[in-house]
Design an enzyme around this catalytic site. Structure first.
Site: not given
Ligand code: NAP
Length: 287
Positions: A66, A102
């Site tokens: 992204k 989003d």
């Molecule tokens: P990302 O940029 O990789 O960010 C992940 C976030 O989650 C970071 O803040 C990370 O913390 C935290 N995290 C990861 N593993 C963790 C754990 N075990 N314990 C606590 N915190 C944890 O990912 P993203 O793009 O934001 O996506 C995040 C989620 O949103 C995913 O599940 C994705 O499928 C979902 N999503 C859904 C939609 C939808 O349309 N429904 C759209 C976009 C995303 P750190 O900074 O400390 O690593």
């Protein structure tokens, strides 16, 4: 002539987006097919250049592309200008445009499923990654009163707040580490809590980023971005005690619907997209 729209990600084999989009195109009678391509980060510029050369109808980009895709476009529009992350690409008069649907996807889902005023609300945002940035922007644009960003890495939460909060000076934003005791201290009546971490996603549906207190705060609203499983453990207790809850399916469907609007200028059949997505998720994950 049949044209193609694309999903570029790494990996993409698990994605339900092709099913969701192709169901919409069929219902709309479009000569369009949606294909997913697994593109490694080092090949993203070549892949995007190839799509432009082919005259693609539109593309979505997902994890981990992204931010990199935002650097490849000629123009960023809307929230993408500040977020510097795009999930939707298209050509307009030969110019490659990038947008972030989003944000709109989350807001449309909120309006559809919760339908309450966001202005003045107190929100706890769990996570500070790309999705959290989009939700922060969505909340700020509706005048949320207070946003506490709690993240495993405090630094990332602080960066998010520092970068985005100046755009919404009327929203009081703070950063904190994601900690169970702190979460319980901060939780109060009428709070909106949004999980943007992947904790609880398949194959670990038994996990939750935080545990809820009992009794739950009055008029709590709990939202999760996870759509796989369709209802995460994070939402279990609030749902059981009849609080308002919102899973991630609505956001997924509406961000896709907004992309189709941008590519075709037409309104896609959201219900058809939702049903196709649910069927695909159930078939794939027995969720
Ligand atoms: P990302 O940029 O990789 O960010 C992940 C976030 O989650 C970071 O803040 C990370 O913390 C935290 N995290 C990861 N593993 C963790 C754990 N075990 N314990 C606590 N915190 C944890 O990912 P993203 O793009 O934001 O996506 C995040 C989620 O949103 C995913 O599940 C994705 O499928 C979902 N999503 C859904 C939609 C939808 O349309 N429904 C759209 C976009 C995303 P750190 O900074 O400390 O690593």
């Amino acid at each position: 002539m049949v044209r193609a729209a694309w999903l570029l990600g790494h990996p993409v084999s698990h994605s339900v987006s092709p099913t969701m989009h192709n169901a919409a195109y069929r219902k709309m009678g479009l000569d369009l097919v949606y294909l997913a391509a697994d593109v490694s980060p080092d090949r993203l510029p070549a892949a995007v250049e190839g799509l432009v050369a082919l005259g693609f109808a539109g593309a979505n980009v997902t994890i981990p592309h992204k931010e990199a895709a935002a650097r490849l476009v000629g123009e960023l529009r809307g929230a993408a200008r500040v977020l510097r992350a795009v999930n939707t690409l298209y050509l307009e008069a030969g110019n490659l445009v990038g947008e972030n649907t989003d944000v709109e996807g989350w807001l449309r889902s909120w309006d559809e499923q919760i339908g309450e005023e966001l202005a003045g609300r107190r929100v706890i945002l769990l996570g500070a990654g790309g999705a959290a940035r989009g939700v922060f922007w969505a909340l700020g644009s509706r005048g949320a009163g207070e946003i506490l960003v709690m993240n495993r890495s405090h630094r990332r939460a602080a960066e998010l707040v520092e970068e985005l909060s100046p755009h919404y000076p009327d929203t009081h934003a703070r950063a904190a580490v994601l900690d169970q005791d702190l979460f319980l201290n901060e939780l109060g009546p009428e709070c909106v809590v949004v999980n943007t971490t992947p904790v609880g996603m398949s194959p670990h549906p038994e996990a939750s980023p935080v545990e809820w207190p009992r009794p739950l705060p009055e008029r709590l609203i709990a939202c999760d971005l996870i759509y796989n499983p369709l209802s995460s453990r994070f939402l279990d207790l609030p749902r059981r005690f009849e609080h308002r809850v919102m899973g991630g399916l609505g956001m997924l469907v509406h961000q896709g619907a907004r992309a189709i609007e941008l590519w075709t200028g037409r309104q896609p059949p959201v219900d058809v997209m939702r049903k196709a997505t649910v069927d695909a998720l159930r078939a794939r994950f027995a969720g």
